[in-house]
Write a protein that holds these residues in place. Sequence first.
Motif, PDB file in Angstrom:
ATOM      1  N   ALA A 138     -15.644   6.026  -1.645  1.00 30.03           N
ATOM      2  CA  ALA A 138     -16.574   6.729  -2.077  1.00 30.03           C
ATOM      3  C   ALA A 138     -15.747   6.645  -3.489  1.00 30.03           C
ATOM      4  N   GLY A 139     -14.482   5.772  -4.094  1.00 30.83           N
ATOM      5  CA  GLY A 139     -14.418   5.522  -4.949  1.00 30.83           C
ATOM      6  C   GLY A 139     -13.005   6.765  -5.457  1.00 30.83           C
ATOM      7  N   LYS A 140     -12.773   7.811  -4.855  1.00 28.16           N
ATOM      8  CA  LYS A 140     -12.259   8.821  -5.375  1.00 28.16           C
ATOM      9  C   LYS A 140     -10.445   8.543  -4.253  1.00 28.16           C
ATOM     10  N   MET A 141     -10.199   7.557  -4.254  1.00 32.74           N
ATOM     11  CA  MET A 141      -9.031   7.361  -3.884  1.00 32.74           C
ATOM     12  C   MET A 141      -8.903   6.039  -3.484  1.00 32.74           C
ATOM     13  N   GLN A 142      -7.158   5.487  -3.828  1.00 31.45           N
ATOM     14  CA  GLN A 142      -6.507   4.361  -3.398  1.00 31.45           C
ATOM     15  C   GLN A 142      -6.890   4.366  -1.958  1.00 31.45           C
ATOM     16  N   PRO A 143      -6.885   2.705  -1.287  1.00 35.15           N
ATOM     17  CA  PRO A 143      -6.908   2.772   0.165  1.00 35.15           C
ATOM     18  C   PRO A 143      -5.429   3.073   0.316  1.00 35.15           C
ATOM     19  N   MET A 144      -5.310   3.698   1.157  1.00 34.63           N
ATOM     20  CA  MET A 144      -3.607   4.450   1.399  1.00 34.63           C
ATOM     21  C   MET A 144      -3.359   4.419   3.479  1.00 34.63           C
ATOM     22  N   ILE A 145      -2.420   3.892   3.678  1.00 35.48           N
ATOM     23  CA  ILE A 145      -1.874   3.904   5.093  1.00 35.48           C
ATOM     24  C   ILE A 145      -1.060   5.571   5.738  1.00 35.48           C
ATOM     25  N   LEU A 146      -1.500   6.212   6.265  1.00 30.43           N
ATOM     26  CA  LEU A 146      -1.774   7.210   7.018  1.00 30.43           C
ATOM     27  C   LEU A 146      -0.483   6.620   8.592  1.00 30.43           C
ATOM     28  N   ARG A 162       7.881   6.322  -4.438  1.00 20.29           N
ATOM     29  CA  ARG A 162       5.982   6.660  -5.533  1.00 20.29           C
ATOM     30  C   ARG A 162       5.459   5.983  -4.713  1.00 20.29           C
ATOM     31  N   ASN A 163       5.995   5.232  -3.567  1.00 18.74           N
ATOM     32  CA  ASN A 163       5.347   4.485  -2.321  1.00 18.74           C
ATOM     33  C   ASN A 163       4.672   5.725  -1.080  1.00 18.74           C
ATOM     34  N   TRP A 164       5.734   7.376  -1.311  1.00 23.47           N
ATOM     35  CA  TRP A 164       5.469   7.907  -0.018  1.00 23.47           C
ATOM     36  C   TRP A 164       5.434   8.803  -0.526  1.00 23.47           C
ATOM     37  N   GLY A 165       4.075   9.439  -0.176  1.00 28.01           N
ATOM     38  CA  GLY A 165       4.040  11.227   0.676  1.00 28.01           C
ATOM     39  C   GLY A 165       4.114  11.843   1.658  1.00 28.01           C
ATOM     40  N   PHE A 166       4.319  12.992   2.029  1.00 25.18           N
ATOM     41  CA  PHE A 166       4.272  13.274   3.431  1.00 25.18           C
ATOM     42  C   PHE A 166       3.219  15.197   3.341  1.00 25.18           C
ATOM     43  N   MET A 167       2.976  14.623   4.146  1.00 25.57           N
ATOM     44  CA  MET A 167       1.453  16.278   4.504  1.00 25.57           C
ATOM     45  C   MET A 167       1.260  16.721   6.048  1.00 25.57           C
ATOM     46  N   GLY A 168       1.117  17.406   6.475  1.00 24.95           N
ATOM     47  CA  GLY A 168       0.617  17.832   7.746  1.00 24.95           C
ATOM     48  C   GLY A 168       0.199  19.873   7.533  1.00 24.95           C
ATOM     49  N   ASN A 169       0.051  20.503   9.018  1.00 24.69           N
ATOM     50  CA  ASN A 169      -0.712  21.858   9.095  1.00 24.69           C
ATOM     51  C   ASN A 169       0.170  22.375   9.453  1.00 24.69           C
ATOM     52  N   PHE A 203       1.230  -1.225   0.350  1.00 22.43           N
ATOM     53  CA  PHE A 203      -0.246  -0.689  -0.078  1.00 22.43           C
ATOM     54  C   PHE A 203       0.922   1.266  -0.300  1.00 22.43           C
ATOM     55  N   PRO A 204       0.569   2.689   0.137  1.00 28.61           N
ATOM     56  CA  PRO A 204       0.726   3.527  -0.643  1.00 28.61           C
ATOM     57  C   PRO A 204       0.982   4.546   1.136  1.00 28.61           C
ATOM     58  N   ALA A 205       1.893   5.019   1.472  1.00 32.71           N
ATOM     59  CA  ALA A 205       1.699   5.811   3.024  1.00 32.71           C
ATOM     60  C   ALA A 205       1.832   6.893   2.887  1.00 32.71           C
ATOM     61  N   ALA A 206       1.262   7.937   3.797  1.00 38.35           N
ATOM     62  CA  ALA A 206       1.869   9.263   3.488  1.00 38.35           C
ATOM     63  C   ALA A 206       1.916   9.447   5.178  1.00 38.35           C
ATOM     64  N   GLY A 264       9.606  -1.719   7.053  1.00 38.39           N
ATOM     65  CA  GLY A 264       9.551  -2.580   7.383  1.00 38.39           C
ATOM     66  C   GLY A 264       8.756  -3.775   8.416  1.00 38.39           C
ATOM     67  N   THR A 265       8.343  -2.749   9.071  1.00 42.57           N
ATOM     68  CA  THR A 265       6.818  -3.413   9.476  1.00 42.57           C
ATOM     69  C   THR A 265       5.348  -4.087   8.978  1.00 42.57           C
ATOM     70  N   TYR A 266       4.930  -3.151   8.136  1.00 44.70           N
ATOM     71  CA  TYR A 266       4.021  -2.486   7.158  1.00 44.70           C
ATOM     72  C   TYR A 266       4.087  -2.964   5.973  1.00 44.70           C
ATOM     73  N   ARG A 267       3.147  -3.458   4.604  1.00 47.30           N
ATOM     74  CA  ARG A 267       3.323  -3.765   3.815  1.00 47.30           C
ATOM     75  C   ARG A 267       3.015  -2.751   3.105  1.00 47.30           C
ATOM     76  N   VAL A 268       4.116  -1.358   3.086  1.00 45.93           N
ATOM     77  CA  VAL A 268       4.691  -0.934   2.287  1.00 45.93           C
ATOM     78  C   VAL A 268       5.685  -0.716   1.527  1.00 45.93           C
ATOM     79  N   GLY A 269       5.551  -0.288   0.872  1.00 46.03           N
ATOM     80  CA  GLY A 269       7.145  -0.025  -0.691  1.00 46.03           C
ATOM     81  C   GLY A 269       8.019   0.403  -0.136  1.00 46.03           C
ATOM     82  N   THR A 270       9.782   0.608  -0.600  1.00 43.15           N
ATOM     83  CA  THR A 270      10.457   1.457  -0.012  1.00 43.15           C
ATOM     84  C   THR A 270      10.636   2.427  -1.757  1.00 43.15           C
ATOM     85  N   LYS A 271      10.169   2.305  -1.861  1.00 41.19           N
ATOM     86  CA  LYS A 271      10.273   3.669  -3.625  1.00 41.19           C
ATOM     87  C   LYS A 271       9.738   5.091  -2.874  1.00 41.19           C
TER      88      LYS A 271
END
Length: 371
Positions: free
Chosen positions: A182-190, A237-244, A150-153, A228-235
């Motif tokens: 709602a089909g607006k985004m793919q499942p993603m780990i946060l 393209r698999n990772w994002g970052f967000m915040g306020n 899964f992708p992660a942010a 190393g713990t969850y099913r998240v890629g290491t590239k």
Amino acid sequence: MGLTSNSVLAVAVVAAVALFGVTIWLWPRLARGGWRSVLGRVGVLLATQLALFASVGLFVNNTFQFYGSWADLFGQEQDMGVVLDHSGGSKDVKVLGTQAIDGVPGGGRPAIGGQIQKVVIAGRKSGIDSPAYVYLPPEYFQPGYAKTTFPAAVVLTGYPGTAENLLKGLKYPKTAYQQARAGKMQPMILVMLRPTVAPPRDTECVDIPGGPQTETFFAEDLQKAISGTYRVGTKARNWGFMGNSTGGYCALKIVMHHPDRFAAAAGFSAYYKAADDVTTGDLFQGDQAAKNRANLLWSLDHLPQGDASFLVTTSKHGEGNLKSTMAFIKKVKNPALVSSIVLDSGGHNFNTWNREIPPGLVWMAGKLSAS
């Protein structure tokens, strides 16, 4: 009833209104002379004021989530829960407990409503350990996705916010669940935490000479521990970052300087250079090059721009970052990409960010790949 319960707030408001009415009703009797009348006046005024302050305090706390429980408010130690073994076998992430997502149907069953795990992330290179929450979407537990990554942010609060703000006040897990359903985004780990990984100091997500190596923790350690713990890629393209706010600044800065590790950043009401005040201390110890690098507008002008995407938000009325956000947008050049959300009106607060987070999550998921 919990500190953040609406029932507690309702009781406090009703008590304040009732005591105000009682004060008005009793005041003619209490206006008489004598020590009993004086004590009566003091008593009803004090009780009314306390109820009023309690109502206002509870409302503000429910809005901004300064404290998550009565024990948190009074500084009492809390049971950290039982450490659970995790299938990933990583020593860098300790799972302390699990919880359902508030307001999600079937939230008690992970394969239906997803799950939030309370964890501690150990940074091997930085030496920083930080508590966090990990949101796992329902698909993570479903047999059909058993071999799916899964992708992660990474999601950060502002300073000095708590990670609980991301669950309750800003509702990231619930919003991610709803947008995916709602089909607006793919499942993603946060992966949700606060930028203050060396409290109480505000490190602005930089590596401080002789101090906390916060950038290293967020840019390297956290990603390695989670992958190393969850099913998240290491590239990247698999990772994002967000915040306020501060978290938004950190997100933009980490991705700007590490496009080889992250593909996208979203900064909600972000600022664009490191703060310098009593909460930060001397972050750069006279190193002007490091200080310049922490200024994102300077970095865009003087450093190579990598292949990353950025989302920035502001409002025409109510935000103080409008001018700098417009400057940021103008300075982003290929191969980097930039998008924006500009509200007509909105302050630096949860209400504004809750208007930006749903489209922001959709945008983020669209920039990441599961494999």
